[in-house]
Design an enzyme around this catalytic site. Structure first.
Site, mmCIF file in Angstrom:
data_model
loop_
_atom_site.group_PDB
_atom_site.id
_atom_site.type_symbol
_atom_site.label_atom_id
_atom_site.label_comp_id
_atom_site.label_asym_id
_atom_site.label_seq_id
_atom_site.Cartn_x
_atom_site.Cartn_y
_atom_site.Cartn_z
ATOM 1 N N GLU A 535 49.316 89.842 73.526
ATOM 2 C CA GLU A 535 49.480 89.330 72.171
ATOM 3 C C GLU A 535 50.867 88.670 72.063
ATOM 4 O OE1 GLU A 535 47.846 91.650 69.143
ATOM 5 O OE2 GLU A 535 48.178 90.082 67.673
ATOM 6 N N TRP A 592 52.242 87.224 54.908
ATOM 7 C CA TRP A 592 52.502 86.599 56.217
ATOM 8 C C TRP A 592 53.075 85.199 55.977
ATOM 9 C CZ3 TRP A 592 50.006 90.983 56.014
ATOM 10 C CH2 TRP A 592 50.007 91.823 57.113
ATOM 11 N N GLU A 795 53.348 100.821 66.440
ATOM 12 C CA GLU A 795 52.570 99.903 65.604
ATOM 13 C C GLU A 795 51.912 100.634 64.438
ATOM 14 O OE1 GLU A 795 49.482 97.828 67.727
ATOM 15 O OE2 GLU A 795 49.338 96.331 66.129
#
Ligand code: BGC
Length: 949
Positions: A535, A592, A795
């Site tokens: 990622e 975001w 995470e």
């Protein structure tokens, strides 16, 4: 742990390493001698010194292409309330001129100003490839001049596209039929591209040239599509890795500039060469497979050699270069490197190397990409880590524990025979049987392979890959490896460390360490989500919740100057900012896309940088327009589906999050419009914010303060983003506390709620709960992860639990900084260091002790200099020692019953030099101080604080 600068490639490079250091020292000494740092006795009596000169956030940067670079310095003084009242900057084309105090490029004369940061160059127009030497003198509060600062420099890069004469060159390694077929399939089918990797050997490129005269200076400008490692006369140039960095290669690629004068050999043959690798350009990127941007690795290099006699020679990449493949058989950022040392071409970038077997390069004149100077901070190897344990969970499978999860790679030390193959695999965690746990790496192979040449000790490190790991598995080792076999090399964007934090609670200290390691591992060219799995993207939501914390730990000015370009490059047609930058896949989301507004705003706040606002202003307007256009009556429909990402069983309604962030972006826009002098627009955005807040309240909040969704995050956004009318805040705050109580004071927020949690509790008068959450060890909490052995931020709150083991390996990183956003509160509230307005000109010192913490020691090196806070209890008293830089003032809040209980340097505080009592406010005596060091004591403050908890 051993701090050291590193270069790759074993013994030869280690010698070069020493050489580089020595060379650095020689340059420094020469600069001092040449540039007139002549301390005089008069200087001793001077009260003020300009120091730490920077240009565009960096110390002595080479190859800048900013038209009017900005200069900054800090003012140092041992005196209280010392100020700068004027400055004079000299910029000269040579150190000699500067030494004679001649600013042939720019002499500002004495400018009455207290400004020390971002002063835009205003001298003669800068041309390409110029060196500018500069220094500054400042005048203190009594109009007494300082000595001149030490000399600093910057150089310009290739400012116009026409300055580039070099061609793009490369070597397309011959392919087998199988490889050809696989590549065709990759090109035709994304699915195939992801699951069938075709690795090609790294091209080595070289050319030689003759120098027959004495060289005054040689500077090389170099870039690549792919990654490059540059060599000159058998030595590696510089100590940067992963150059030219990751940008949105659909639009631009950066070049680096190196001064290579000392590497040249006048009077004979010289050789320049480069090794290329896939990197982000052609290698695996996220889970999108290989060759995302392109499939042809290319190099562009231009070296300008100035001779002592004034003539010049240019060595540039062109069709005369020759190429070959070599020892690097595979190189991929995620998958690892395979190195066959039997194929090493010893001396390939040095003199007397026979390149007859090498092939001609190809030149490529179809490349139209914009080439610009690198504005960021390159990746370096910054530390070495020795293993703390070695186990053998299965016969001949050795596992090293490095004791710390980090990003980088391992150096291997081995003896064996030619053809022996040692395989290194990397992991963050172990399986119960002691073998490495790699399932959470998903598609990232994370495997380095070294094939021995035989004949003595071999030392090897990869060059073009990095892993996120704590454990290294070694197989195929000839014999038994020992503790010297593996050394961890920590690598990341080498940002200056500006923060330090320590307190009486070891759990909180470990949390701080984990936050810094999370940042270290993930500030890797771009702010990535994670360094280990397939990622490693610049997730914008993660970046915006963490940016303020990051700024307390490291100087992120240049790093974000670069990344905000990546972000703007990724802006979509409709004005939305992407969820990842550089943009690899589509889409935006509330919280975001807002990174496009939150991050510039934060950089402005921390560094007083208005240019960054001007630069991205139009893009930010487009984002808010996008939000406005899709809104209905100032209320936003859901934007994206992530919501309060990775909350624990507490989904916050998407439309609430979207509306709250719409309001947040509008209010920050108002602030920024004002900062750049667009007052009319500021009013427009203020009105927009007010309208959205009203819509928010009407739609989502009941008259008794219940916010729709009724989650911790719903209240945090309503309160933290100031969306509620004052009269509704107390009820909403109570409900927030209820939500925490019903969960037994545990966390449930995801990425978006968390960074509001402790600051909001503090704002609403429940700092006691902030401390409780900070030091909690019950699941879910930071303490729980630490008790499970976390050395970074995970995470998920439940990445690993005692009951359920590892979470879903489809998305479970153990090195993900977002939940580390609490670092901001640790600095601003626990230590009590913050800025009042933009750029730490006015500082707030407001430690708010609580919980079981009895002392804190913290430092923050702001853009204007060092700020330090140390507080501790002594008996019932609170001691607060603080230092703020010259030319700044601070408002200091000291918990006290009344101002008479506070002393400074043993006398009544209000009468102490440099201290002025302002008022009593909410149980604190508030003072204003000028620069310098102060020691306050507040009698009986501990008991007052205890009553609050
Ligand atoms: C990333 C996160 C990111 C999220 C958004 C994940 O895969 O690791 O950090 O914010 O996706 O959905």
């Amino acid at each position: 742990m051993l701090e050291s600068m590193m270069l790759k490639g074993g013994i030869i490079m280690n010698i070069w390493n020493v050489f580089t250091v020595v060379r650095g020292a020689i340059i420094a000494i020469t600069l001092v001698v040449l540039m007139g740092h002549n301390p005089t006795s008069a200087q001793e009596t001077r009260k003020i010194t300009p120091n730490y000169l920077r240009c565009e956030y960096r110390v002595n940067p080479l190859g800048i292409d900013v038209a009017l670079p900005r200069l900054s310095w800090v003012v140092e003084s041992n005196e209280r309330s010392q100020k700068q009242t004027a400055y004079r900057i000299l910029v000269a084309g040579s150190p000699e001129k500067l030494n004679q105090n001649t600013g042939d490029l720019w002499d500002t004369g004495k400018v009455k100003s207290d400004e020390t940061i971002h002063i835009a160059y205003g001298g003669k127009p800068l041309k390409s490839r110029m060196f500018a030497y500069w220094k500054v003198q400042v005048w203190d509060g009594q109009d007494m001049p300082s000595a001149w600062s030490e000399t600093a420099l910057w150089s310009t890069g290739l400012l116009k596209a026409e300055d580039w004469m070099a061609e793009w060159i490369g070597y397309d390694v011959p392919l087998s039929n199988r490889q050809k077929l696989d590549l065709q399939l990759q090109a035709a089918n994304v699915h195939y591209k992801r699951f069938k990797c075709v690795y090609l050997p790294s091209p080595y490129l070289r050319t030689d040239f003759h120098l027959d005269k004495a060289v005054r200076r040689a500077v090389v400008y170099v870039t690549a599509l792919g990654l490059y490692e540059l060599h000159l006369n058998g030595r590696r140039v510089g100590n940067d890795y992963f150059t030219p960095g990751w940008s949105d290669y659909r639009k631009r690629v950066y070049y680096q500039t190196y001064d290579v004068t000392d590497l040249l050999r006048p009077g004979g043959e010289n050789v320049v060469g480069a090794i290329l690798s896939d990197g982000w350009y052609a290698g695996n990127i996220s889970n999108q497979g290989q060759r995302h941007y392109g499939d042809k690795l290319r190099l562009r290099l231009q070296m300008h050699i100035e001779y002592e006699d004034g003539s010049e020679q240019v060595v540039a990449s062109d069709g005369n270069w020759r190429a070959s493949d070599g020892a690097i058989r595979e190189g991929d950022i995620q998958d690892g490197e395979t190195y066959d040392s039997r194929r090493e071409m010893v001396g390939w970038s040095g003199q007397n190397f026979d390149d007859n077997g090498w092939k001609p390069v190809v030149t490529d004149d179809n490349i139209k990409i914009m080439v610009q100077a690198y504005p960021g901070i390159p990746v370096h190897g910054t530390m070495e880590i020795k293993p703390i344990a070695l186990t053998e969970p299965k016969p001949s499978v050795f596992v090293y524990n490095l004791g710390q999860n980090f990003s980088g790679w391992a150096r291997l030390r081995v003896r064996g025979k030619a053809g022996d193959k040692v395989v290194l695999r990397f992991a963050e965690m172990l399986n119960p049987d002691g073998t490495i746990y790699t399932t959470n790496l998903r598609g990232a192979r994370a495997t380095d392979t070294y094939i021995l040449k035989g004949g003595g000790e071999e030392v090897w490190e990869p060059r073009f890959t990095f892993h996120g790991f704590q454990y290294v598995e070694v197989t195929g080792y000839p014999g038994k490896p020992d503790m010297e076999t593996i050394t961890g090399i920590v690598a990341h964007s080498d940002l200056p460390v500006v923060g330090s934090f320590e307190c009486s609670n070891p759990l909180v200290n470990k949390l701080y360490s984990n936050i810094v390691w999370g940042q270290r591992s993930n500030y890797f060219e771009v702010p990535t989500d994670c360094p280990q799995r397939d990622e490693r993207l610049g997730w914008t939501g993660d970046a915006q919740v963490f940016v303020r914390t990051a700024s307390y730990n490291m100087d992120i000015g240049a790093f974000f100057t670069k990344w905000l370009v990546d972000l703007e490059d990724g802006q979509f047609e409709d004005g939305s900012f992407p969820s990842v930058a550089p943009t690899v896949h589509g889409g935006t989301a509330a919280g975001w896309g807002d990174a496009g507004v939150v991050c510039p705003w934060t950089i402005h706040r921390v560094y007083g940088d208005t240019r960054i606002l001007e630069k991205h202003y139009d893009a930010m307007v487009r984002w808010v327009d996008f939000l406005d256009q899709r809104s209905k009556g100032h209320f936003s429909p859901p934007l994206g589906s992530w919501g309060d990402w990775l909350h624990i069983d507490a989904p916050t309604p998407l439309e609430l999050i979207a509306t709250a962030y719409f309001a947040r972006s509008a209010s920050l826009m108002a602030d920024m419009a004002r900062a750049v002098g667009r007052d009319g627009e500021a009013e427009k955005y203020e009105k927009m914010f007010n309208d959205i807040s009203s819509a928010f309240t009407n739609r989502f909040v009941t008259s008794d303060g219940k916010v729709y969704g009724d989650t911790q995050t719903a209240y945090l956004m309503a309160l933290g983003f100031n969306l509620l009318p004052d009269k509704m805040r107390p009820r909403a705050a109570e409900r927030l506390v209820d939500r925490l109580r019903e969960r037994d004071w545990r966390l449930s927020t995801g990425f978006l709620g968390l960074n509001l949690l402790l600051p909001t509790l503090t704002k609403v008068g429940r700092i006691d709960l902030a401390y409780r959450l900070l030091t909690n060890r019950e699941f879910p909490s930071w303490g729980y992860t630490i008790d499970q052995g976390a050395t970074t931020i995970w995470e998920r709150w439940n990445s690993f639990t005692k009951e359920n083991g590892f979470n879903d390996p489809g998305m479970n990183s153990f090195n993900h900084y977002a939940f580390g956003s609490v670092g901001e509160w640790m600095f601003s509230t626990l230590a009590g260091i913050d800025t009042d307005g933009a750029g730490f000109k006015r500082i707030i010192i407001r430690p708010q002790p609580g919980g079981d913490i009895t002392w804190v020691r913290a430092g923050y090196n702001s853009i204007r200099g060092n700020i330090a806070v140390e507080w501790k209890f002594e008996g019932d008293d609170l001691i607060l020692n603080t230092t703020i830089p010259a030319n700044t003032t601070a408002t200091v809040y000291i918990p006290a019953k009344n101002e008479g209980d506070v002393t400074e340097s043993k006398g009544p505080a209000g009468q102490s030099p440099g201290v002025r009592l302002l008022r009593m406010e909410s149980g604190a005596a508030v003072f204003e101080i000028g620069s310098g060091s102060y020691s306050f004591v507040s009698k009986g403050a501990k008991s007052i604080l205890m009553q609050k908890h």
